[in-house]
Every structure is written in structure tokens, then in C-alpha cells.
Design a protein around this motif. Structure first.
Motif, PDB file in Angstrom:
ATOM      1  N   LEU A 437      51.427 -45.567 -25.382  1.00 13.86           N
ATOM      2  CA  LEU A 437      52.406 -45.540 -24.297  1.00 13.86           C
ATOM      3  C   LEU A 437      51.859 -44.791 -23.089  1.00 13.86           C
ATOM      4  CD1 LEU A 437      55.339 -46.110 -23.321  1.00 13.86           C
ATOM      5  CD2 LEU A 437      55.959 -43.878 -24.276  1.00 13.86           C
ATOM      6  N   ALA A 438      51.206 -43.652 -23.347  1.00 16.31           N
ATOM      7  CA  ALA A 438      50.642 -42.866 -22.237  1.00 16.31           C
ATOM      8  C   ALA A 438      49.531 -43.645 -21.535  1.00 16.31           C
ATOM      9  CB  ALA A 438      50.114 -41.538 -22.764  1.00 16.31           C
ATOM     10  N   GLU A 439      48.639 -44.260 -22.296  1.00 17.75           N
ATOM     11  CA  GLU A 439      47.523 -44.979 -21.689  1.00 17.75           C
ATOM     12  C   GLU A 439      47.970 -46.229 -20.945  1.00 17.75           C
ATOM     13  OE1 GLU A 439      44.877 -45.685 -24.889  1.00 17.75           O
ATOM     14  OE2 GLU A 439      44.091 -43.629 -24.938  1.00 17.75           O
ATOM     15  N   SER A 440      49.125 -46.806 -21.310  1.00 15.58           N
ATOM     16  CA  SER A 440      49.618 -47.979 -20.587  1.00 15.58           C
ATOM     17  C   SER A 440      49.983 -47.642 -19.145  1.00 15.58           C
ATOM     18  CB  SER A 440      50.842 -48.557 -21.304  1.00 15.58           C
ATOM     19  OG  SER A 440      51.941 -47.665 -21.244  1.00 15.58           O
ATOM     20  N   THR A 441      50.246 -46.377 -18.853  1.00 17.89           N
ATOM     21  CA  THR A 441      50.553 -45.952 -17.486  1.00 17.89           C
ATOM     22  C   THR A 441      49.358 -45.310 -16.794  1.00 17.89           C
ATOM     23  OG1 THR A 441      51.316 -43.744 -18.153  1.00 17.89           O
ATOM     24  CG2 THR A 441      52.927 -45.539 -18.214  1.00 17.89           C
ATOM     25  N   GLY A 442      48.231 -45.189 -17.499  1.00 17.98           N
ATOM     26  CA  GLY A 442      47.086 -44.481 -16.945  1.00 17.98           C
ATOM     27  C   GLY A 442      47.081 -43.014 -17.303  1.00 17.98           C
ATOM     28  N   GLY A 443      48.010 -42.586 -18.158  1.00 21.39           N
ATOM     29  CA  GLY A 443      48.076 -41.195 -18.580  1.00 21.39           C
ATOM     30  C   GLY A 443      47.282 -40.953 -19.837  1.00 21.39           C
ATOM     31  N   ASP A 444      47.653 -39.887 -20.577  1.00 24.70           N
ATOM     32  CA  ASP A 444      46.918 -39.567 -21.798  1.00 24.70           C
ATOM     33  C   ASP A 444      47.799 -38.734 -22.713  1.00 24.70           C
ATOM     34  OD1 ASP A 444      46.964 -37.006 -20.670  1.00 24.70           O
ATOM     35  OD2 ASP A 444      44.958 -37.208 -19.836  1.00 24.70           O
ATOM     36  N   LEU A 445      47.290 -38.512 -23.927  1.00 26.59           N
ATOM     37  CA  LEU A 445      47.947 -37.674 -24.929  1.00 26.59           C
ATOM     38  C   LEU A 445      46.943 -36.646 -25.390  1.00 26.59           C
ATOM     39  CD1 LEU A 445      50.382 -37.140 -26.861  1.00 26.59           C
ATOM     40  CD2 LEU A 445      49.232 -38.673 -28.484  1.00 26.59           C
ATOM     41  N   ALA A 446      47.351 -35.370 -25.415  1.00 30.27           N
ATOM     42  CA  ALA A 446      46.453 -34.287 -25.810  1.00 30.27           C
ATOM     43  C   ALA A 446      47.167 -33.362 -26.772  1.00 30.27           C
ATOM     44  CB  ALA A 446      45.958 -33.518 -24.580  1.00 30.27           C
ATOM     45  N   LEU A 447      46.391 -32.791 -27.702  1.00 26.49           N
ATOM     46  CA  LEU A 447      46.909 -31.862 -28.707  1.00 26.49           C
ATOM     47  C   LEU A 447      46.286 -30.495 -28.486  1.00 26.49           C
ATOM     48  CD1 LEU A 447      46.632 -34.137 -31.887  1.00 26.49           C
ATOM     49  CD2 LEU A 447      48.486 -34.011 -30.223  1.00 26.49           C
ATOM     50  N   GLY A 448      47.069 -29.460 -28.706  1.00 24.69           N
ATOM     51  CA  GLY A 448      46.574 -28.109 -28.526  1.00 24.69           C
ATOM     52  C   GLY A 448      47.503 -27.101 -29.183  1.00 24.69           C
ATOM     53  N   ARG A 449      47.417 -25.874 -28.741  1.00 23.90           N
ATOM     54  CA  ARG A 449      48.246 -24.802 -29.310  1.00 23.90           C
ATOM     55  C   ARG A 449      49.186 -24.270 -28.234  1.00 23.90           C
ATOM     56  NH1 ARG A 449      48.518 -21.837 -33.707  1.00 23.90           N
ATOM     57  NH2 ARG A 449      46.722 -22.950 -34.575  1.00 23.90           N
ATOM     58  N   SER A 450      50.441 -24.067 -28.619  1.00 22.53           N
ATOM     59  CA  SER A 450      51.462 -23.595 -27.685  1.00 22.53           C
ATOM     60  C   SER A 450      51.237 -22.127 -27.380  1.00 22.53           C
ATOM     61  CB  SER A 450      52.854 -23.824 -28.281  1.00 22.53           C
ATOM     62  OG  SER A 450      53.836 -23.245 -27.458  1.00 22.53           O
ATOM     63  N   ALA A 451      51.174 -21.803 -26.094  1.00 24.95           N
ATOM     64  CA  ALA A 451      51.011 -20.410 -25.691  1.00 24.95           C
ATOM     65  C   ALA A 451      52.313 -19.627 -25.798  1.00 24.95           C
ATOM     66  CB  ALA A 451      50.483 -20.350 -24.255  1.00 24.95           C
ATOM     67  N   VAL A 452      53.441 -20.338 -25.930  1.00 21.68           N
ATOM     68  CA  VAL A 452      54.748 -19.652 -25.987  1.00 21.68           C
ATOM     69  C   VAL A 452      55.180 -19.443 -27.425  1.00 21.68           C
ATOM     70  CG1 VAL A 452      57.164 -19.801 -25.311  1.00 21.68           C
ATOM     71  CG2 VAL A 452      55.386 -20.609 -23.755  1.00 21.68           C
ATOM     72  N   LEU A 453      55.172 -20.532 -28.245  1.00 19.68           N
ATOM     73  CA  LEU A 453      55.640 -20.439 -29.619  1.00 19.68           C
ATOM     74  C   LEU A 453      54.516 -20.164 -30.605  1.00 19.68           C
ATOM     75  CD1 LEU A 453      58.243 -23.364 -29.643  1.00 19.68           C
ATOM     76  CD2 LEU A 453      58.646 -20.927 -29.290  1.00 19.68           C
ATOM     77  N   GLY A 454      53.300 -20.408 -30.225  1.00 23.54           N
ATOM     78  CA  GLY A 454      52.174 -20.067 -31.090  1.00 23.54           C
ATOM     79  C   GLY A 454      51.741 -21.164 -32.032  1.00 23.54           C
ATOM     80  N   GLY A 455      52.487 -22.242 -32.117  1.00 24.02           N
ATOM     81  CA  GLY A 455      52.117 -23.309 -33.037  1.00 24.02           C
ATOM     82  C   GLY A 455      51.483 -24.480 -32.313  1.00 24.02           C
ATOM     83  N   ALA A 456      51.766 -25.678 -32.811  1.00 18.21           N
ATOM     84  CA  ALA A 456      51.206 -26.878 -32.203  1.00 18.21           C
ATOM     85  C   ALA A 456      51.941 -27.223 -30.914  1.00 18.21           C
ATOM     86  CB  ALA A 456      51.284 -28.049 -33.189  1.00 18.21           C
ATOM     87  N   GLU A 457      51.195 -27.817 -29.990  1.00 16.26           N
ATOM     88  CA  GLU A 457      51.793 -28.320 -28.760  1.00 16.26           C
ATOM     89  C   GLU A 457      51.177 -29.685 -28.441  1.00 16.26           C
ATOM     90  OE1 GLU A 457      53.154 -26.071 -24.968  1.00 16.26           O
ATOM     91  OE2 GLU A 457      51.090 -26.707 -24.580  1.00 16.26           O
ATOM     92  N   THR A 458      52.032 -30.654 -28.176  1.00 22.06           N
ATOM     93  CA  THR A 458      51.607 -32.018 -27.854  1.00 22.06           C
ATOM     94  C   THR A 458      52.007 -32.318 -26.418  1.00 22.06           C
ATOM     95  OG1 THR A 458      51.990 -32.660 -30.156  1.00 22.06           O
ATOM     96  CG2 THR A 458      51.732 -34.428 -28.543  1.00 22.06           C
ATOM     97  N   ARG A 459      51.050 -32.753 -25.657  1.00 25.79           N
ATOM     98  CA  ARG A 459      51.313 -33.060 -24.259  1.00 25.79           C
ATOM     99  C   ARG A 459      51.217 -34.567 -24.036  1.00 25.79           C
ATOM    100  NH1 ARG A 459      47.152 -32.162 -19.429  1.00 25.79           N
ATOM    101  NH2 ARG A 459      46.328 -34.001 -20.506  1.00 25.79           N
TER     102      ARG A 459
END
Length: 486
Positions: A437-459
Motif C-alpha cells: 500500500l505504501a509503495e503504491s503511493t511512492g512511500g515506504d514502510l520501515a520498522l524500528g524501535r519506539s523512542a517513547v514506549l521503548g518497544g517496536a515502532e512501525t512507520r
């Protein structure tokens, strides 16, 4: 291609024309030269009978004037010394001949009648050797033809051939040959242009059909017979046949895929019926209502999948692409909030107060948000907090889903399609759906760590317009608490 064919035709025709016309022109030039000397020989031979009969200067003078070359002053006769005469007598005879109308004076052996141009030595050589030859004289050439008068005496007939006679008609011949060469080049250009036009038209039809098929028009075909295909090269007709076969195969595969999707979706009806009956027996309460609502929505989604799969692509109605991301996210977070309260999860939604248009369909965005929130509930323990942030920039909309769980152990593996490790019910397709879905608009999907909650964060980043269309700005807004590169 068209210009390449024209250039090749011009080059090939020019080389062929030069290979034939240059030797032909040289041959015409040589023919004109031979014609001039042959005419001179005929003029000299015309005096042979008169010289064989008499050597009287008056008679020879009249015979000389009766020829074309003699009347034009281009012919002369060098007579031998009269039989029984001495040198002085020959001089007197020459003087008498000059008084009688001869021109030129005494030759090596006798008087000269007419306008002689050749040197006395050349005349003596022709008479002494008894053979004809030509010598260069001012303004052209002189043909010296010896003629036997009687036993032991030889006269020499001199015919003047002007330089212009040697090239008469040559210029006209070169002009005609040049015009023929230009005509051949022009014809070859017209033929090459016509052939190139047919080839280019066939190639463009094939390219247009390929673009139309790529745009989703499964009914497009390339004509291989009839008026539009007339004159097409055999190779392009074979390519058109191959394209039509491919298009038919693609249509068959898509139809089979739709039937398979419809059949698989129909198999879900039995467990859905069981769920609906069980949900109806739960009684009253928020959890029971939420369960019944979820089962009803799932039934509607399955029915929609079956109808969409059964519908032919050409019968599908036009769907407006675009929705309000904030509204969709509020709705989906509200749906998952009931389950979050049952599991004791704290949650927070920020940035979804204002309308945020994105160029994706509402159902696709809702499925992507459900996939992200479903991963939080599936891969974190009960009671784990999560948050959803919506950030709108000049060229994109960013959705951040973070949690307080353990985070991603291997983000690269989590993004691989079908690599689900979430236990029973995990297919590994959720993040792949979001990524597409993200790439269909020219965007992207990235995975990382949340700086606020400390766990996983998906952008999830959805492009709303191209970055080059934006005005230059001094700075760029940074998203809160993310570790992703912009």
C-alpha cells in the motif's frame, strides 16, 4: 527507425548509382572522342577516289571544297612531287598552285591544298611510313591519312579535329546521368519511407497495446490481419501473435485467480456461521456487542471479496481513489479499543483530529491499519500499551504505530512476505500488505524501535504528491520520537 531506413536507402542507392554511372559517363566521354576521330577518318577517305584519279590541283581543290571538313577550313591535302619534276620546278608549281587558290605553300614532297596545321615533319612521317596517325596541334588534333597516288608516290590528307568535337554531348550526358542518379535516390527514399512508415506504425501499435495491457485493459489485442496489419513485416506479425497469446493467457490466469479467491472466500462461510451463532448466544454486554459487530463486519468483508472476485474486470465500477486517513484511523482505533480495554492495554491516538487526505482507497487503508494494530495484539503480552500517531507533512502522511513490547528482533526478516512467526493464525502477510500500500503511493514502510514506549515502532508513509513539486524550504519537520531516516 524510419530515419535509419531512409539513411540506409540513400547510402545504398548512392553507392550503386556511383558504381554504375561513373563508368558509364567515362564510356560516353570515350565514345564521343572515338566518334570525332571516326568522322575525321571518313572525311579523309572521301578524298581517296579523287586522288587515285588525278593529282591536278584544281580538281583536288574542287573535291576538297565539296566535303564538310574542307568547306569549314578543317581539311588539307599534301600532294607529292609531280613525276619528272626537280626541286625548282616543284617550287614553281607550288607558286602556281598558290596563285590558283592553294593555301599553305610547299610541303615536304609537294604543294599543300587547303589549310594545313600539322608540322612538315609529321606530314613527311605519315607519307614515308604509309600509316595514319594523329598529332596534337593548336586547338585540337590533326589526323594524317596517307593515300597512294600511283606507284612510288603518296599524298597525305590532313583533317583537323577541334577540342570541342571530342567532348560534344558529354556535358549533356553527365547531366542526364546525374538526373537519373538523383531520381533513383528519390525513389529509394520514397520506398524506404513507405516501408519504414509501415514498420513504425506496426511497432507503435504493439507498444500502445502493451501500455494499455499494463494499465489494466485485458481486452486489448494487436490486429494481425486486415487493413491495419497490411504491409507489416513478418517478424512484427509474429510479435503481435505472441502478444495476443500472452494477453489471452493473462486474462485466463486472472479469471482463474478470481475463481480461486471466490472459492477460498466461500469456504469461510461455515466457520463464520459458527461464530455468528456463538456470538448470538453471548447475551448482553459491551464485549458481546463488539464480538457480534466484528463477526458481522467479517461477513460483509467476505461477501465483498466474493462479489469482487466474481465480477469481470471490464464490469467493475470505477472506484474513486482517495480517502480521509484521519477518519479511517479513528474508526479502526475505536474498533480495536474495545479489545484493548478487555486486555487492560493503555492506548493513545494523536494527530487524527484534522482531515488528512491520502491517495488510497478507504478499504485498503483500513486493512493496513488493522494489520498494524493486529500485530500489536498478536505479538505483545496482554496489558502492553500502544500508541498511534498521525503526522501530515507537505508531501506525505505518516502513520506511526508503537508499543511497549519487546520490539523487532529481526526487522529485515519481519518484512519478508510469508515469514510469519506469530504462532497459530499468523501468515506473515500483514506487513507485506502494508508495504505494498505504501509503495503504491511512492512511500515506504520501515520498522524500528519506539523512542517513547521503548518497544517496536512501525512507520507507514503514504505519499500525497511528488517532492519535486514542493517549494524550497529552509528546514524540514522531523517526526516525534522516531529513528527512521527521512
Amino acid at each position: 527507425m524510419r530515419w535509419a531506413l531512409i539513411k540506409a536507402a540513400v547510402a545504398g542507392t548512392t553507392m550503386v548509382a556511383l558504381a554504375f554511372l561513373i563508368p558509364l559517363g567515362l564510356m560516353v566521354q570515350q565514345t564521343a572522342r572515338d566518334r570525332a576521330f571516326t568522322a575525321a577518318e571518313r572525311q579523309a577517305a572521301a578524298l581517296g577516289p579523287a586522288l587515285a584519279i588525278t593529282t591536278d590541283q584544281d580538281a583536288i581543290d574542287r573535291a576538297l571544297a565539296s566535303t564538310d571538313a574542307g568547306s569549314q577550313g578543317r581539311m588539307a591535302v599534301h600532294l607529292p612531287v609531280p613525276a619528272g619534276s626537280a626541286g625548282a620546278g616543284a617550287g614553281a608549281a607550288g607558286a602556281g598552285a598558290e596563285g590558283a587558290g592553294g593555301v599553305g605553300g610547299e610541303g615536304p614532297g609537294g604543294p599543300t591544298i587547303g589549310e594545313g596545321r600539322a608540322a612538315a615533319a609529321d606530314v613527311a612521317t605519315a607519307g614515308g611510313q604509309g600509316r595514319a596517325f594523329t598529332v596534337a596541334v593548336p586547338g585540337g588534333y590533326a589526323l594524317l591519312q596517307p593515300v597512294a597516288v600511283d606507284t612510288g608516290r603518296t599524298a597525305v590528307v590532313e583533317v583537323f579535329v577541334a577540342e570541342s568535337d571530342l567532348t560534344r554531348g558529354v556535358s549533356t550526358a553527365w547531366l542526364v546521368l546525374s538526373a537519373v542518379a538523383l531520381g533513383l535516390v528519390a525513389v529509394s527514399v520514397l520506398v524506404a519511407d513507405r516501408m519504414g512508415g509501415r514498420i513504425v506504425a506496426s511497432a507503435r501499435r504493439l507498444a500502445a497495446a502493451a501500455r494499455s495491457l499494463g494499465a489494466g485493459n485485458l481486452a486489448v489485442r494487436v490486429p494481425v490481419e486486415g487493413e491495419q496489419a497490411d504491409g507489416s513485416p513478418e517478424e512484427l506479425r509474429e510479435a503481435a501473435h505472441a502478444f495476443n497469446t500472452m494477453a489471452d493467457r493473462v486474462a485466463q490466469l486472472l479469471a482463474a485467480e478470481r475463481e480461486l479467491a471466490a472459492d477460498l472466500s466461500h469456504r469461510l462461510r461455515t466457520p463464520l456461521t459458527v461464530l455468528r451463532l456463538n456470538a448470538a448466544s453471548l447475551g448482553d454486554g459491551d464485549a458481546a456487542d463488539a464480538t457480534r459487530h466484528g463477526v458481522a463486519q467479517l461477513e460483509r468483508e467476505v461477501d465483498q471479496i466474493i462479489r469482487s472476485a466474481r465480477r469481470a474486470p471490464e464490469d467493475a465500477p470505477a472506484v474513486a481513489v482517495g480517502c480521509d486517513a484521519a477518519e479511517v484511523i479513528r474508526e479502526r482505533v475505536g474498533f480495536w479499543s474495545a479489545l484493548a480495554e478487555d486486555e487492560g492495554r493503555r492506548w493513545q491516538l494523536a494527530g487524527a483530529e484534522r482531515p488528512t487526505p491520502v491517495p488510497v482507497q478507504r478499504g485498503d487503508l483500513a486493512a493496513a491499519v488493522d494489520a498494524l494494530l493486529g500485530n500489536v495484539f498478536r505479538h505483545t503480552a496482554v496489558g502492553t500499551a500502544f500508541s498511534v500517531d498521525v503526522l501530515a507533512t507537505d508531501c506525505s502522511v505518516i502513520v506511526l504505530v508503537g508499543d511497549a513490547g519487546p520490539g523487532y528482533s529481526d526487522p529485515a526478516a519481519a518484512l519478508k512476505r510469508g515469514e510469519g512467526h506469530g504462532g497459530e493464525g499468523s501468515t506473515g502477510l500483514g506487513l507485506d500488505i502494508v508495504r505494498k500500500l505504501a509503495e503504491s503511493t511512492g512511500g515506504d514502510l520501515a520498522l524500528g524501535r519506539s523512542a517513547v514506549l521503548g518497544g517496536a515502532e512501525t512507520r507507514l508513509r503514504l505519499r500525497t504528491r511528488a517532492p519535486e513539486a514542493l517549494p524550497a524550504r529552509a528546514g524540514r519537520r522531523r517526526s516525534r520520537g522516531t529513528l527512521f531516516p527521512r
